[in-house]
Write a protein that holds these residues in place. Structure first.
Motif, mmCIF file in Angstrom:
data_model
loop_
_atom_site.group_PDB
_atom_site.id
_atom_site.type_symbol
_atom_site.label_atom_id
_atom_site.label_comp_id
_atom_site.label_asym_id
_atom_site.label_seq_id
_atom_site.Cartn_x
_atom_site.Cartn_y
_atom_site.Cartn_z
ATOM 1 N N GLY B 64 4.379 6.572 13.276
ATOM 2 C CA GLY B 64 4.685 5.190 13.212
ATOM 3 C C GLY B 64 4.402 4.552 11.999
ATOM 4 N N VAL B 65 5.300 3.997 11.428
ATOM 5 C CA VAL B 65 5.119 3.113 10.234
ATOM 6 C C VAL B 65 5.397 1.770 10.311
ATOM 7 C CG1 VAL B 65 5.560 3.029 7.672
ATOM 8 C CG2 VAL B 65 5.915 5.336 8.744
ATOM 9 N N TYR B 66 4.603 0.712 10.022
ATOM 10 C CA TYR B 66 4.682 -0.386 10.176
ATOM 11 C C TYR B 66 4.568 -1.212 8.831
ATOM 12 C CZ TYR B 66 4.541 -5.130 12.459
ATOM 13 O OH TYR B 66 4.855 -6.440 12.857
ATOM 14 N N TRP B 71 8.008 -5.307 3.442
ATOM 15 C CA TRP B 71 8.018 -5.128 2.083
ATOM 16 C C TRP B 71 8.377 -3.358 1.950
ATOM 17 C CZ3 TRP B 71 8.532 -8.241 -1.948
ATOM 18 C CH2 TRP B 71 8.357 -9.506 -1.742
ATOM 19 N N PRO B 72 9.105 -2.902 0.929
ATOM 20 C CA PRO B 72 9.068 -1.591 1.056
ATOM 21 C C PRO B 72 7.687 -0.951 0.499
ATOM 22 C CG PRO B 72 10.718 -2.874 -0.348
ATOM 23 C CD PRO B 72 9.754 -3.808 0.138
ATOM 24 N N THR B 73 7.510 0.361 0.765
ATOM 25 C CA THR B 73 6.190 0.861 0.726
ATOM 26 C C THR B 73 5.481 0.798 -0.638
ATOM 27 O OG1 THR B 73 6.600 2.257 2.588
ATOM 28 C CG2 THR B 73 4.705 3.025 1.286
ATOM 29 N N THR B 191 -1.185 3.430 -7.897
ATOM 30 C CA THR B 191 -0.879 3.109 -6.523
ATOM 31 C C THR B 191 -2.138 3.152 -5.570
ATOM 32 O OG1 THR B 191 0.507 3.673 -4.715
ATOM 33 C CG2 THR B 191 -0.149 5.396 -5.903
ATOM 34 N N LEU B 192 -2.249 2.625 -4.789
ATOM 35 C CA LEU B 192 -3.067 2.697 -3.807
ATOM 36 C C LEU B 192 -2.723 3.094 -2.139
ATOM 37 C CD1 LEU B 192 -5.432 -0.246 -4.634
ATOM 38 C CD2 LEU B 192 -5.887 2.138 -5.019
ATOM 39 N N ASN B 193 -1.367 3.136 -2.291
ATOM 40 C CA ASN B 193 -0.826 3.736 -0.711
ATOM 41 C C ASN B 193 -1.263 5.093 -0.784
ATOM 42 O OD1 ASN B 193 1.285 4.875 0.825
ATOM 43 N ND2 ASN B 193 1.656 2.816 1.173
ATOM 44 N N MET B 194 -1.849 5.570 0.445
ATOM 45 C CA MET B 194 -2.197 6.930 0.719
ATOM 46 C C MET B 194 -1.201 8.032 0.567
ATOM 47 S SD MET B 194 -4.828 6.719 3.782
ATOM 48 C CE MET B 194 -6.223 5.239 3.888
ATOM 49 N N ALA B 195 0.068 7.614 1.172
ATOM 50 C CA ALA B 195 0.983 8.604 1.020
ATOM 51 C C ALA B 195 1.706 8.683 -0.279
ATOM 52 C CB ALA B 195 2.119 8.247 2.133
#
Lengths: 113, 534
Positions: B64-66, B71-73, B191-195
């Protein structure tokens, strides 16, 4: 500019760490505050420093990274300041409670004999 | 996932926030209403958690991605939900429910805003398990820490304030390290997004890698201080032993947050695809974990009183989990997840049980008297006698049976899930190549972990047997504690979940192994979070 900032972070951080090791609660909280200033400056420096560049895109510009400052570290700093402020205030209350309950300002309740 | 179901993911964060905020506005006298709101909120969270876990398990590799604000990731903040997050959501709400029920007769009146703080604590925990962004993780850490400061001091008293002072200063310093680590990673990776980080690390130029690794190491110190790895965990025992039992029960989940963060980031960022950085930190985490087990085993043997014994078991549990994470094998991780669930439930139940056992003794009475003196205005005292509600029959027998269950769970003896978990971990350690592959060379770290697991289990058996004899068998002359049905119910609830895990060990273990396999192969998840997947 880099040298001044690095010195500021180093002096604030060093003083903070030294104060953190001290046995009085007042020194502890000042140490934590100084450390958090150092950390905030450090986060800010991670966005590099384009001098005189605003953190927004000019209308019609192509988005060349050299012409604007990275807004993300600035917003991170803002969040960190707010959170740090709140937790410091909370810590202050606990220190006052400890002062009232133990009757001293030593971090362990009473100085070691 | 369509329609409203898509928004189910944000509920474990939004619901406690709203309920907690409403509770602050209510007067302190209306504790009955607050308790009802709290129970309703936690039950909804539990239901949502179970629904999400079933959905995650049925979905296979789909997660699941919320996207908050859609906004785009790469611009916005995402929440991500895989089996691990869903599992921990369920576990959190179970422990929250137990803590809340336990606090109803007595502890909720020992200080201000217990119910609101508990809701915020749950919000922070749920948020930390769901977020897919490092800075957002920091924010949720601060939320759960701020609530935990209040809960640790709940009931006031000299011991709590003294331990709380150390606890808060350690955590404030660790938060600063967290910020340094996060900003260094941002400075290098952008970036700080884990993925997104996981996708960018393989192609990172060699010149930037030392900075990235330094940032990750500093970040790791912040997590490991939270997980109480030796030598960063000296704050844990005094704080947990001094905290009021319901707070301590929910704290048994809090020390798992640090382990969750280490598990997630080590496998996501420094998996086999990470190029030159692959496997970074694994050895350190494993060595630290084994040192923590050793320290915990010595502490278990050295402690005299029950609350500190419970605190020492938290150390052993943390150490075991860290060492298993550091081993970096999917089979060991699966066993470790099983262990995480059973040990969190057992330690939560044990913290609650300890106060019931101590109640007949003078020591406990002293603490309570000090608490009342410091906080209460004497009004509580007349409520005290009948507050526990209907006393349960055969009190000592029930307490003794619960103590035995906790001892078996913590020491890892059959037939309870503590044994199954340790067995799964040892199987994984001894067969690094998989069971079907036949004998393979076990790395030296594996042997060390094996010895540590066995010895710590033995130390726990000795310590728990000694404590049990002293508190249940040998203490025939002292008054039988008055225990209300509502107070023993949460202990029984947690232990019954453990028994359920034994009965349904097959399906639960398959869930854990599937979770571990997905954690060890995160490419699929990365693609989905970035919006490039199916």
């Amino acid at each position: 500019m880099e040298l001044i900032l690095a010195l500021a972070i180093g002096v604030l951080g060093g003083s903070g760490v030294w104060l953190l090791m001290r046995p009085r609660t007042f020194q502890l909280i000042i140490g934590l505050s100084l450390l958090s200033y150092a950390v905030n400056l450090f986060i800010f420096s991670m966005g590099r420093f384009p001098i005189g560049a605003p953190p927004i895109l000019e209308p019609g510009s192509s988005g060349d990274p050299a012409t604007f400052a990275d807004p993300l570290p600035q917003s991170l700093v803002l969040t960190a300041i707010v959170i740090g402020f709140a937790t410091t205030a909370l810590f202050l209350v606990v220190m006052l409670a400890a002062r009232g309950l133990t009757g001293g300002d030593h971090v362990d309740g009473r100085p070691p004999r | 996932m369509t329609g409203w179901q898509q928004h189910l993911m944000v509920l474990p964060i939004a619901l406690p926030l709203i309920v907690g905020a409403m509770m602050i506005a209510l007067d302190e006298q209306r504790s009955r209403l607050k308790a009802a709101m709290g129970i309703a909120s936690i039950l909804v969270m539990l239901g949502v958690g179970i629904a999400l876990a079933l959905q995650a398990h049925a979905g296979g590799t789909a997660i699941g991605v919320y996207r908050l604000g859609n906004w785009p990731t790469s611009f916005g903040i995402v929440l991500m939900l895989d089996r691990l997050s869903a599992l921990l959501l369920v576990l959190t709400s179970l422990l929250g429910l137990a803590a809340l029920l336990y606090a109803l007769p007595r502890w909720q009146r020992m200080g201000a805003h217990f119910h609101a703080l508990l809701q915020f604590q749950l919000m922070g925990l749920n948020g930390a398990f769901l977020t897919g962004d490092l800075f957002n993780l920091f924010v949720f850490f601060e939320v759960l820490l701020a609530a935990s400061y209040g809960l640790a001091l709940h009931g006031s008293g000299v011991a709590r304030v003294k331990a709380g002072l150390h606890y808060i200063s350690i955590n404030l310093a660790a938060s600063l390290l967290f910020l340094i680590g996060v900003s260094m990673i941002y400075g290098v990776a952008g970036t700080l997004n884990m993925a997104d980080l996981a996708a960018r690390i393989p192609s990172m130029p060699a010149a930037n890698r030392p900075l990235l690794e330094a940032g990750a190491a500093i970040l790791g110190i912040a997590f490991l201080a939270k997980a109480a790895m030796w030598p960063l965990g000296f704050w844990l025992m005094p704080t947990y032993a001094a905290a009021s039992p319901p707070s301590a029960a929910i704290f048994s989940m809090m020390s798992k947050v640090g382990i969750y963060a280490v598990l997630r980031l080590v496998l996501l960022l420094f998996g086999p695809e990470a190029g030159a950085s692959a496997g970074f930190g694994g050895t350190w985490v494993m060595a630290g974990g084994i040192a923590t087990i050793a320290f915990g085993a010595v502490s278990v043997l050295a402690t005299q009183d029950l609350p500190r014994l419970a605190g020492a078991s938290v150390l052993i549990s943390s150490g075991t989990l860290l060492a298993a994470v550091g081993a970096g094998q999917a089979a060991v991780t699966g066993g470790a997840l099983f262990y995480l669930v059973s040990s969190a439930l057992a330690i939560g139940a044990f913290f609650l049980l300890v106060e019931l056992l101590e109640r007949g003794r003078e020591v406990g009475a002293d603490v309570l008297a000090v608490t009342l003196e410091a906080f209460g205005d004497g009004e509580e005292e007349d409520v005290e006698d009948d507050a526990a509600g209907v006393p349960i029959p055969a009190t000592m027998a029930v307490l003794g049976a619960c103590f035995l269950c906790c001892a078996l769970l913590l020491a890892g003896l059959p037939p309870l899930p503590g044994f199954i978990a340790k067995f799964a971990m040892l199987t994984g350690i001894l067969n690094p190549a998989g069971l079907s592959e036949g004998p393979a060379l076990v790395p030296p770290g594996g042997w060390a972990l094996l010895i540590a697991l066995i010895v710590s289990g033995f130390a726990t058996v000795v310590a728990m047997a000694r404590a049990g004899i002293r508190n249940i068998w040998a203490a025939s002359d002292r008054a039988v504690p008055r225990v209300g049905a509502i107070e023993i119910a949460p202990v029984l609830l947690l232990l019954f979940v453990c028994l359920g895990m034994t009965a349904a060990a097959g399906p639960v273990m398959r869930y854990m192994q599937a979770t571990a396999a997905a954690l060890h192969a995160p490419q699929e998840m990365v693609q989905q979070v970035l919006g490039r997947g199916p």
